[in-house]
Design an enzyme around this catalytic site. Structure first.
Site, PDB file in Angstrom:
ATOM      1  N   ILE A  39      48.432   5.021 113.049  1.00 25.77           N
ATOM      2  CA  ILE A  39      47.242   4.219 112.773  1.00 25.77           C
ATOM      3  C   ILE A  39      47.630   2.776 112.491  1.00 25.77           C
ATOM      4  O   ILE A  39      47.051   1.831 113.044  1.00 25.77           O
ATOM      5  CB  ILE A  39      46.437   4.810 111.610  1.00 25.77           C
ATOM      6  N   ARG A  75      44.018   7.264 101.704  1.00 23.93           N
ATOM      7  CA  ARG A  75      43.640   8.216 100.668  1.00 23.93           C
ATOM      8  C   ARG A  75      43.210   7.459  99.417  1.00 23.93           C
ATOM      9  O   ARG A  75      43.817   6.452  99.041  1.00 23.93           O
ATOM     10  CB  ARG A  75      44.811   9.151 100.317  1.00 23.93           C
ATOM     11  N   ASP A 106      37.215   3.230 102.509  1.00 23.80           N
ATOM     12  CA  ASP A 106      36.475   4.370 103.052  1.00 23.80           C
ATOM     13  C   ASP A 106      36.744   5.631 102.247  1.00 23.80           C
ATOM     14  O   ASP A 106      36.184   6.683 102.553  1.00 23.80           O
ATOM     15  CB  ASP A 106      36.888   4.584 104.518  1.00 23.80           C
ATOM     16  N   GLU A 137      36.044  12.790  95.808  1.00 22.63           N
ATOM     17  CA  GLU A 137      34.999  12.755  96.835  1.00 22.63           C
ATOM     18  C   GLU A 137      34.200  14.055  96.828  1.00 22.63           C
ATOM     19  O   GLU A 137      34.802  15.125  96.760  1.00 22.63           O
ATOM     20  CB  GLU A 137      35.629  12.518  98.216  1.00 22.63           C
ATOM     21  N   HIS A 169      33.852   7.992 103.532  1.00 25.06           N
ATOM     22  CA  HIS A 169      34.919   8.702 104.254  1.00 25.06           C
ATOM     23  C   HIS A 169      34.483   9.051 105.680  1.00 25.06           C
ATOM     24  O   HIS A 169      34.447  10.220 106.084  1.00 25.06           O
ATOM     25  CB  HIS A 169      35.328   9.977 103.498  1.00 25.06           C
TER      26      HIS A 169
END
Length: 319
Positions: free
Chosen positions: A160, A238, A262, A267, A286
């Protein structure tokens, strides 16, 4: 062969699981209570194959599931599974390392461009008739910035981050990265640096490391103190990489210009999360991984991982 899918809601809404049904006796759950170990055990009790996205499978669960042979993680990160316990109990664990690289890189830049271009804010103001009431052809309610010439620092340099680096270069940014291992890079426009140097030089810092004991709270008051006071921080990795109390304090005291994230530590987000009341804090739920094409790829690779395991030729195995 019994196959259990513990939490398929994010995929079940608009994707077809028929191919998985063809591989065994499948039971699909939209959600499984993540804090209810007994319910998790009840659901996987006699299953040979378990597929999970965010439902945790710790040693207590893995060691008490007598028929469990395979765990398929529907994602790149594997912190939801106790890998040591899986190895100890001869359970094969696979993940999906690169399915969302393009989507997450795209979303990382979406966050950066939102902070610097304020599209969402000004769209809302126009629809609230603010533009129609001003005497000029233009107005803006928050500072706007170019990214050209800014230094983009990437913490971590996996798939990424490498795509984010190319996007940064395309936007004429200066790109540097920190990685815990030395990386061989052929591009002349990017440079590997120490973490301290990255914190000191970067105008924009983007997080791209997995969650480990070493990376939890990586961004804290000590590392924040080493950053530029106008730094923009991006997190599509994360939530636990950031100490949220320290970050909220830094935002409110103008020590950090903006956080765009994000992910958060817990969560769905807790109503008491200090970031919710922090200045210049952008939070999305997310969704960097969630474009339709990305989730379709995730499903295809999840099924292929299982097929390869059943053919005794496993791939994407967590060692």
């Amino acid at each position: 062969m019994k196959i259990i899918l513990l939490d398929g809601y994010g995929l079940n809404k608009d994707l077809n699981w028929d191919l998985l049904n063809q591989l065994g006796d499948c039971t699909f759950y939209d959600r499984t209570p993540v804090d209810d170990k007994n319910e998790i055990l009840k659901r996987i009790d006699d299953a040979e194959i378990v597929i999970t996205h965010k439902t945790p499978l710790n040693d207590d669960v893995i060691s008490r599931a007598p028929n469990l042979n395979y765990i398929g993680i529907m994602g790149t990160g594997y912190d939801v599974v106790d890998i040591n316990s899986a190895h100890k109990n001869n359970v094969v664990v696979t993940n999906i390392p690169t399915y969302a690289s393009d989507a997450v890189a795209q979303f990382t830049f979406s966050l950066l461009l939102e902070v610097t271009g304020q599209v969402g804010l000004h769209n809302r103001l126009v629809h609230d008739n603010k533009w129609s009431k001003v005497p000029d052809f233009t107005f803006w309610d928050k500072p706007l910035f170019e990214v050209k010439g800014k230094t983009l620092g990437l913490i971590g340099y996996g798939h990424i981050a490498q795509k984010v680096a190319k996007l940064g270069h395309a936007f004429s940014m200066n790109v540097i990265f920190y990685n815990h291992r030395l990386k061989n890079v052929s591009e002349k426009w990017i440079k590997q640096v120490s973490l301290d140097e990255l914190l000191r030089q970067s105008d924009v810092i983007s997080l791209h490391v997995i969650q480990t004991p070493e990376t939890i709270n990586l961004i804290n008051k000590t590392t924040i103190a080493k950053m530029k006071s106008n730094v923009i921080l991006l997190n599509t990795a994360r939530g636990k990489l950031i100490n949220e109390v320290d970050m909220a304090n830094a935002l409110n005291n103008n020590r950090v210009y903006a956080l765009a994230t994000d992910v958060v530590q817990k969560e769905p987000i807790n109503r008491e999360n200090p970031l919710l009341k922090a200045k210049n804090c952008y939070i999305t739920p997310h969704i960097a991984w969630a474009p339709f094409e990305t989730r379709e790829r995730l499903l295809d690779i999840t099924i292929n991982n299982l097929k390869k395991y059943l053919a005794k030729d496993p791939i994407n195995v967590i060692e």
